[in-house]
Design a protein around this motif. Structure first.
Motif, mmCIF file in Angstrom:
data_model
loop_
_atom_site.group_PDB
_atom_site.id
_atom_site.type_symbol
_atom_site.label_atom_id
_atom_site.label_comp_id
_atom_site.label_asym_id
_atom_site.label_seq_id
_atom_site.Cartn_x
_atom_site.Cartn_y
_atom_site.Cartn_z
ATOM 1 N N ASN A 1 18.104 17.581 23.330
ATOM 2 C CA ASN A 1 17.007 17.298 24.282
ATOM 3 C C ASN A 1 15.880 16.549 23.954
ATOM 4 O O ASN A 1 15.490 15.692 24.754
ATOM 5 C CB ASN A 1 16.801 18.774 24.978
ATOM 6 N N LEU A 2 15.455 16.896 22.794
ATOM 7 C CA LEU A 2 14.301 16.072 22.051
ATOM 8 C C LEU A 2 14.682 14.663 21.881
ATOM 9 O O LEU A 2 14.007 13.765 22.189
ATOM 10 C CB LEU A 2 13.798 16.723 20.982
ATOM 11 N N CYS A 3 16.003 14.430 21.328
ATOM 12 C CA CYS A 3 16.330 13.037 21.057
ATOM 13 C C CYS A 3 16.691 12.511 22.483
ATOM 14 O O CYS A 3 16.309 11.124 22.712
ATOM 15 C CB CYS A 3 17.989 13.139 20.681
ATOM 16 N N ALA A 4 17.108 13.213 23.380
ATOM 17 C CA ALA A 4 17.350 12.576 24.890
ATOM 18 C C ALA A 4 15.790 11.974 25.440
ATOM 19 O O ALA A 4 15.757 10.861 26.027
ATOM 20 C CB ALA A 4 18.040 13.338 25.801
ATOM 21 N N GLY A 5 14.930 12.836 25.185
ATOM 22 C CA GLY A 5 13.474 12.562 25.704
ATOM 23 C C GLY A 5 12.902 11.397 24.950
ATOM 24 O O GLY A 5 12.297 10.358 25.702
ATOM 25 N N LEU A 6 12.954 11.339 23.649
ATOM 26 C CA LEU A 6 12.684 10.415 22.988
ATOM 27 C C LEU A 6 13.107 9.026 23.162
ATOM 28 O O LEU A 6 12.549 7.938 23.422
ATOM 29 C CB LEU A 6 12.687 10.455 21.360
ATOM 30 N N ASP A 7 14.636 8.833 23.383
ATOM 31 C CA ASP A 7 15.246 7.771 23.797
ATOM 32 C C ASP A 7 14.802 7.362 25.274
ATOM 33 O O ASP A 7 14.454 6.150 25.519
ATOM 34 C CB ASP A 7 16.746 8.044 24.099
ATOM 35 N N ALA A 8 14.552 8.272 26.212
ATOM 36 C CA ALA A 8 13.893 8.083 27.552
ATOM 37 C C ALA A 8 12.453 7.442 27.509
ATOM 38 O O ALA A 8 11.894 6.212 28.137
ATOM 39 C CB ALA A 8 14.007 8.859 28.337
ATOM 40 N N LEU A 9 11.748 7.758 26.603
ATOM 41 C CA LEU A 9 10.286 7.321 26.180
ATOM 42 C C LEU A 9 10.456 5.753 25.651
ATOM 43 O O LEU A 9 9.640 4.887 26.340
ATOM 44 C CB LEU A 9 9.511 8.280 25.270
ATOM 45 N N VAL A 10 11.215 5.868 24.727
ATOM 46 C CA VAL A 10 11.547 4.296 24.088
ATOM 47 C C VAL A 10 11.903 3.319 25.524
ATOM 48 O O VAL A 10 11.420 2.212 25.250
ATOM 49 C CB VAL A 10 12.406 4.334 22.875
ATOM 50 N N ALA A 11 12.735 3.888 26.053
ATOM 51 C CA ALA A 11 13.487 2.949 27.238
ATOM 52 C C ALA A 11 12.119 2.412 28.041
ATOM 53 O O ALA A 11 12.254 1.471 28.785
ATOM 54 C CB ALA A 11 14.479 3.702 27.747
ATOM 55 N N ALA B 1 -3.212 30.816 10.665
ATOM 56 C CA ALA B 1 -2.435 32.163 10.666
ATOM 57 C C ALA B 1 -2.236 32.824 12.090
ATOM 58 O O ALA B 1 -1.490 33.635 12.150
ATOM 59 C CB ALA B 1 -3.428 33.393 9.582
ATOM 60 N N SER B 2 -2.821 32.114 13.023
ATOM 61 C CA SER B 2 -2.469 32.847 14.418
ATOM 62 C C SER B 2 -1.064 32.609 14.972
ATOM 63 O O SER B 2 -0.827 33.355 15.961
ATOM 64 C CB SER B 2 -3.734 32.394 15.507
ATOM 65 N N GLN B 3 -0.802 31.363 14.716
ATOM 66 C CA GLN B 3 0.480 30.924 15.259
ATOM 67 C C GLN B 3 1.411 30.685 14.190
ATOM 68 O O GLN B 3 1.190 29.715 13.291
ATOM 69 C CB GLN B 3 0.710 29.905 16.221
ATOM 70 N N LYS B 4 2.820 31.030 13.985
ATOM 71 C CA LYS B 4 3.746 30.650 12.978
ATOM 72 C C LYS B 4 4.113 29.135 13.427
ATOM 73 O O LYS B 4 4.530 29.217 14.517
ATOM 74 C CB LYS B 4 4.730 31.561 12.808
ATOM 75 N N LEU B 5 4.214 28.493 12.332
ATOM 76 C CA LEU B 5 4.740 26.950 12.729
ATOM 77 C C LEU B 5 5.451 26.463 11.246
ATOM 78 O O LEU B 5 4.569 26.828 10.226
ATOM 79 C CB LEU B 5 3.581 26.259 13.130
ATOM 80 N N TRP B 6 6.213 25.705 11.445
ATOM 81 C CA TRP B 6 6.917 25.091 10.068
ATOM 82 C C TRP B 6 7.850 24.015 10.324
ATOM 83 O O TRP B 6 8.219 23.686 11.568
ATOM 84 C CB TRP B 6 7.776 26.157 9.473
ATOM 85 N N PRO B 7 7.504 22.880 9.575
ATOM 86 C CA PRO B 7 8.336 21.494 9.741
ATOM 87 C C PRO B 7 9.772 21.845 9.701
ATOM 88 O O PRO B 7 10.200 22.626 8.889
ATOM 89 C CB PRO B 7 7.768 20.591 8.700
ATOM 90 N N VAL B 8 10.548 21.082 10.505
ATOM 91 C CA VAL B 8 12.274 21.033 10.395
ATOM 92 C C VAL B 8 12.596 19.694 10.218
ATOM 93 O O VAL B 8 12.012 18.641 10.573
ATOM 94 C CB VAL B 8 12.787 21.605 11.603
ATOM 95 N N ALA B 9 13.968 19.754 9.613
ATOM 96 C CA ALA B 9 14.441 18.431 9.468
ATOM 97 C C ALA B 9 14.949 17.904 10.727
ATOM 98 O O ALA B 9 15.724 18.746 11.427
ATOM 99 C CB ALA B 9 15.478 18.337 8.493
ATOM 100 N N PHE B 10 14.987 16.767 11.286
ATOM 101 C CA PHE B 10 14.987 16.283 12.698
ATOM 102 C C PHE B 10 15.480 14.758 12.443
ATOM 103 O O PHE B 10 14.746 13.966 12.016
ATOM 104 C CB PHE B 10 13.920 16.632 13.569
ATOM 105 N N ASN B 11 16.649 14.561 12.763
ATOM 106 C CA ASN B 11 17.241 13.105 12.963
ATOM 107 C C ASN B 11 17.358 12.484 14.153
ATOM 108 O O ASN B 11 17.964 13.152 15.106
ATOM 109 C CB ASN B 11 18.604 13.132 12.331
ATOM 110 N N TRP B 12 16.468 11.584 14.456
ATOM 111 C CA TRP B 12 16.482 10.848 15.736
ATOM 112 C C TRP B 12 16.602 9.339 15.100
ATOM 113 O O TRP B 12 15.813 8.519 14.486
ATOM 114 C CB TRP B 12 15.280 11.074 16.338
#
Length: 163
Positions: free
Chosen positions: A17-27, A151-162
């Motif tokens: 869904n993120l890839c589809a959203g990014l594709d639509a934004l670029v378009a 420290a209030s919200q857990k957050l971590w980077p993930v590998a993402f390929n677009w």
């Protein structure tokens, strides 16, 4: 052309869904800049973890028309609006800032309050635009992130390929 920052998030079939959203934004808007993708726990409800990122676009559309186009992208990607405000979603796209506009414009509150409240918005925004100043607070996004209770919200980077 206005400089706009958008927050994108998904916790249902996140990468697709993120890839589809990014594709639509670029378009629709052409070139965009983007932060890393971060994974975070759901905020405001019990649910699957989200993937989130911040994207920068340039547009000549007025705020209201931009909001309608973003809503259409969400709808095109299976976004359901019948559930509670805080719930699982295929794709969520929010206008964070539109140049330095402040207040309610065409039904959109600018800048978006989540910038100061949620790590999954502030961290990627501080990465993408560290020296840009919040139009109300006056501090840079990097300064705001450094002052944020990380420290209030857990957050971590993930590998993402677009592509």
């Amino acid at each position: 052309m206005a400089s706009v920052y958008l927050s994108l998030g998904s916790n249902i079939d996140r990468s697709k869904n993120l890839c589809a959203g990014l594709d639509a934004l670029v378009a629709r808007f052409g070139d965009l800049t983007m932060s890393q993708v971060y994974e975070s726990e759901a905020v405001g409800f019990d649910g699957d973890n989200f993937y989130n990122l911040v994207v920068g676009i340039e547009t000549a559309l007025p705020v209201g028309e931009l909001a309608l186009q973003l809503r259409q992208i969400e709808d095109d990607n299976g976004r359901l609006r019948s559930g509670p405000k805080f719930s699982a979603r295929t794709l969520d796209i929010d206008i964070l800032t539109y140049d330095d506009l402040t207040g309610e414009i065409d039904g959109v509150k600018l800048p978006r309050g989540e910038i100061l409240k949620n790590a999954f918005v502030l961290l990627p925004l501080s990465e993408l635009a560290p020296d840009t100043r919040h139009p109300v607070e006056g501090a840079t996004y990097q300064q705001l992130w450094e002052a944020y209770d990380q420290a209030s919200q857990k957050l971590w980077p993930v590998a993402f390929n677009w592509p």
